[in-house]
Scaffold this active site. Structure first.
Site, short mmCIF file in Angstrom:
data_model
loop_
_atom_site.label_atom_id
_atom_site.label_comp_id
_atom_site.label_asym_id
_atom_site.label_seq_id
_atom_site.Cartn_x
_atom_site.Cartn_y
_atom_site.Cartn_z
N GLY A 161 -49.87 46.77 -8.25
CA GLY A 161 -51.13 46.21 -8.69
C GLY A 161 -52.28 46.69 -7.82
O GLY A 161 -52.09 47.32 -6.77
N CYS A 162 -53.50 46.39 -8.25
CA CYS A 162 -54.69 46.88 -7.54
C CYS A 162 -54.87 46.21 -6.18
O CYS A 162 -54.98 46.89 -5.16
CB CYS A 162 -55.92 46.72 -8.42
SG CYS A 162 -56.18 45.05 -9.08
N TYR A 163 -54.88 44.89 -6.15
CA TYR A 163 -54.97 44.20 -4.87
C TYR A 163 -53.79 44.53 -3.96
O TYR A 163 -53.98 44.81 -2.77
CB TYR A 163 -55.04 42.68 -5.07
CG TYR A 163 -56.36 42.12 -5.53
CD1 TYR A 163 -57.54 42.39 -4.84
CD2 TYR A 163 -56.43 41.28 -6.64
CE1 TYR A 163 -58.75 41.85 -5.26
CE2 TYR A 163 -57.63 40.74 -7.06
CZ TYR A 163 -58.79 41.02 -6.37
OH TYR A 163 -59.99 40.48 -6.78
N PRO A 164 -52.55 44.50 -4.47
CA PRO A 164 -51.41 44.80 -3.60
C PRO A 164 -51.47 46.18 -2.96
O PRO A 164 -51.03 46.35 -1.82
CB PRO A 164 -50.21 44.67 -4.55
CG PRO A 164 -50.64 43.64 -5.54
CD PRO A 164 -52.10 43.96 -5.78
N THR A 165 -52.03 47.16 -3.66
CA THR A 165 -52.14 48.49 -3.07
C THR A 165 -53.06 48.47 -1.86
O THR A 165 -52.68 48.93 -0.77
CB THR A 165 -52.65 49.50 -4.12
OG1 THR A 165 -51.68 49.62 -5.17
CG2 THR A 165 -52.88 50.86 -3.50
#
EC number: 1.2.1.38
Length: 342
Positions: free
Chosen positions: A148-152
């Protein structure tokens, strides 16, 4: 050439995939599906792709992926898990940009996403597609769970500290901000111009779906469970992620040297000079993650700043990076876009 199919080509992630793959020297788009836009020319819906893509959207219920080597899913959660098994059985590789295969604990996934998982037997096989961690596993994978975007942004910011065992892993804090494209292309009140413009707010403080994904990834790097307070915010910009990360140091460490060493050979992680403050516009439209490290007043708190484009390194660009690795191509091929300024 790698023959490519895309399921769900009309959202922001889908059109970003189209933009990148249309310019990729080793990829050939064969099929692009959409339930609502079947029969419509891709360039009729997205004028930015005029002269680049001549395909029409296909009905996902009638399409034949037999000519594809790999299929990307840029769909809402719950779609890919219903179709992946048949594709894998036909020898077609899959890169899923939804969350269907990211979390290894199926019961936890079902709790956070509010539905039953229809392909739990594939969850264990799926490789989490963060190249900076799983590059060797990605090479031989059939099924990639694209992060996901935040997890990256959050994981890339914390990983060097976690791997070095240099912080209190029970009190990590991620204060994150995203542009409105992270909410997708569907019509919702909170992303209307009059609601999102000139406004700034937090959301999902009690628990965001990306929290278990981040915890899982950082716990794997640590070798034991970590605890994280994760607070996302919606900002009045179109694209971009800015993560301000806090961690209590448990021993003295040269943060700049630690991060420069960890990411020295990573083509898409840029550790900025000491004292820097990365801007979201410095990665806009690119696959880069730019990171700066700080230790205010030489105290015991590390402050890590991490920025990405949520649609590129946070989604489509990273997915193509994974494709390159899977097929033994140069990792940077087709995703070396220079960020857009202003």
């Amino acid at each position: 050439m790698i023959n490519v199919g895309i399921v769900g080509g009309t959202g922001y992630t889908g059109v970003e995939l189209l933009r990148i793959l249309a310019q990729h020297p080793k990829a050939k788009l064969k099929v692009i599906t959409s339930r609502q836009e079947a029969g419509t020319g891709v360039d009729d819906l997205f004028s930015s792709l005029r002269g680049q893509i001549t395909l029409k959207f296909s009905d996902p219920l009638k399409v034949d992926f037999g000519k594809c080597d790999v299929v990307f899913f840029a769909t809402p959660n719950g779609i890919a898990m219903q179709q992946v098994s048949a594709l894998l059985g036909s020898g077609i590789k899959v890169i899923d940009l939804s969350a269907d295969f990211r979390i290894k604990d199926v019961a936890e996934w079902e709790e956070w996403y509010g539905m039953s998982h229809t392909a739990p037997e594939l969850v264990a096989e799926a490789v989490y597609g963060l190249p900076e961690v799983n590059r060797e596993k990605i090479r031989n994978a059939r099924l990639i769970a694209n992060p996901g975007c935040y997890p990256t942004a959050v994981q890339l910011g914390f990983i060097p500290l976690i791997e070095a065992g240099a912080v209190d892993e029970n009190h990590l804090i991620a204060d994150t901000k995203s542009g409105v494209s992270g909410a997708g292309r569907k019509a919702e009140i909170h992303t209307l111009y009059a609601e999102a413009s000139d406004n700034f707010k937090s959301y999902a403080v009690a628990g965001h779906r990306h929290l278990p994904e981040i915890r899982q990834g950082l716990s794997e790097r640590s070798g034991k469970p970590i605890d994280l307070t994760f607070v996302p915010h919606l900002t009045p910009m179109i694209r971009g992620i800015h993560a301000t990360l806090y961690a209590r140091l448990t021993r003295d460490v040269d943060l700049q040297a630690l991060y420069e060493s960890r990411y020295a050979n990573e083509p898409f992680v840029d550790v900025l000079p000491a004292g820097s403050h990365p801007e979201t516009r410095s990665v806009r439209g690119s696959n880069f993650c730019r990171i700066a490290v700080h230790r205010p007043r030489n105290g015991d708190t590390a402050v890590i700043l991490s920025v990405t484009d949520n649609l590129v390194k946070g989604a489509a660009g990273q997915a193509v990076q994974n494709m390159n690795i899977m097929y033994g191509l140069p990792e940077k091929m087709g995703i070396q876009h220079i960020p857009l300024l202003p």
